[in-house]
Design an enzyme around this catalytic site. Structure first.
Site, short mmCIF file in Angstrom:
data_model
loop_
_atom_site.label_atom_id
_atom_site.label_comp_id
_atom_site.label_asym_id
_atom_site.label_seq_id
_atom_site.Cartn_x
_atom_site.Cartn_y
_atom_site.Cartn_z
N LEU A 19 36.24 -70.53 73.95
CA LEU A 19 37.45 -70.08 74.55
C LEU A 19 38.59 -70.15 73.22
CD1 LEU A 19 37.25 -70.81 78.21
CD2 LEU A 19 37.25 -68.60 77.05
N ASP A 61 41.52 -84.92 65.88
CA ASP A 61 40.33 -85.19 66.93
C ASP A 61 41.45 -85.68 68.09
OD1 ASP A 61 38.71 -86.77 68.93
OD2 ASP A 61 37.42 -87.51 67.21
N ASN A 84 42.72 -77.17 74.84
CA ASN A 84 41.54 -76.24 75.32
C ASN A 84 40.28 -77.22 74.73
OD1 ASN A 84 39.48 -73.89 75.22
ND2 ASN A 84 39.40 -74.60 73.04
N SER A 135 41.24 -75.65 82.08
CA SER A 135 40.55 -76.55 83.12
C SER A 135 39.12 -76.01 83.11
CB SER A 135 41.33 -76.38 84.57
OG SER A 135 40.42 -77.29 85.43
N TYR A 149 32.53 -84.56 84.65
CA TYR A 149 33.19 -83.44 84.09
C TYR A 149 34.18 -82.91 85.11
CZ TYR A 149 34.13 -78.65 82.40
OH TYR A 149 34.63 -77.41 81.84
N LYS A 153 38.48 -82.52 84.78
CA LYS A 153 39.27 -81.38 84.99
C LYS A 153 39.99 -81.49 86.26
CE LYS A 153 37.74 -78.87 81.24
NZ LYS A 153 38.67 -78.60 80.22
N THR A 184 30.02 -69.25 75.83
CA THR A 184 30.28 -70.23 74.60
C THR A 184 29.44 -71.24 74.20
OG1 THR A 184 31.25 -71.48 76.20
CG2 THR A 184 32.86 -69.70 75.54
#
Length: 280
Positions: A19, A61, A84, A135, A149, A153, A184
């Site tokens: 993305l 980073d 992102n 997100s 994860y 988010k 992706t």
């Protein structure tokens, strides 16, 4: 976006893939300029060569606080910040180590807030700017195997909801992007799999298998997602949340319905918890 100068100046983390790369292409197609913050600067050589003077590449980073500060200072004016950078991680809560959870939060929660804080002063002084928090539909819901994860988010979403209320009166828009499955590297090289523990085959196992099998077959087109975000920015009132993909829209609707169902089923318990003598 009417008060933002043209061309807009974007700072995009993870701009070299997925993305992030799609956001870069969309911003350039719109006539804007991009500062691409990536861990591997050479990965942006071709894009920078194709758009001389319109793409600046900085090594970053997002875990490195000093590097984040340097990137923002070197960039100068930032009209649109896109947080992102991130990665997928699959594992039951017991399977996921503390180090893995901490790194997920560092990359997908602490780093976006760090960069947001760094750009807010200049946006606040100009009374204009946009912060895009990438997100996931997993920011509003979770499932077996995605605890770390989705927690990262979800934390980003809650902080960003407060942020939007704080900076909206200052002319700054916050948009939380909630993609579903897009084509992706998320389910490929960027996916981290915690070592399995016996007993979770029937719960986490299906998620582990489905995600790895989905690589390259996801229904979402990243370029269409990026264009949808740019279209949302041009709305008279940009949304706080933007779900992308039929899967995300359906899953989020189902989550909201489940929450409403629980509220309806237990409201009689929750309503009668006030101190005696106070109005219910």
């Amino acid at each position: 976006m009417s008060t933002v100068p043209s061309p807009r100046r974007w700072l995009i983390t993870g701009a070299n893939s997925g993305l992030g790369a799609a956001f870069t292409r969309a911003a350039l197609a719109a006539g804007d300029v991009v500062v691409a913050a990536v861990r591997r600067p050479r990965s942006m050589d071709e894009v920078a060569a194709e758009h001389p003077g319109r793409v600046t590449v900085v090594e970053l980073d997002v875990r490195d606080a000093a590097a984040c500060r340097g990137a923002v200072e070197d960039t100068g004016r930032i009209d649109v910040l896109v947080n992102n950078a991130g990665y997928g991680i699959v594992g039951a809560i017991e399977e996921t180590t503390e180090e893995e959870v901490r790194d997920a939060f560092e990359v997908m929660f602490h780093a976006p807030l760090r960069l947001t804080r760094l750009v807010l002063r200049q946006m606040r002084e100009r009374r204009s700017g946009v912060i895009i928090q990438v997100s996931s539909m997993g920011g509003l819901l979770s499932f077996a195997g995605a605890g770390a994860y989705c927690a990262a988010k979800g934390a980003l979403e809650q902080a960003s909801e407060a942020l939007a209320a704080e900076v909206g009166p200052l002319g700054i828009n916050v948009v939380i992007v909630e993609p579903g499955a897009f084509r992706t590297g998320f389910a490929g090289s960027a996916l981290r799999l915690s070592p399995p523990i016996s007993g979770y085959e029937g719960t986490v196992g299906p998620a582990r298998a489905a995600l790895t099998a989905s690589h390259g077959n996801q229904p979402g087109d990243p370029d269409k997602a990026a264009r949808a975000v740019l279209a949302a920015l041009d709305l008279p009132e940009p949304p706080l949340r933007l779900a992308l993909g039929e899967d995300a829209i359906s899953a989020i609707r189902a989550k909201l319905t489940a929450v409403a169902t629980d509220l309806d089923a237990t409201a009689h318990l929750g309503h009668h918890t006030a101190v005696v003598g106070m109005t219910d």
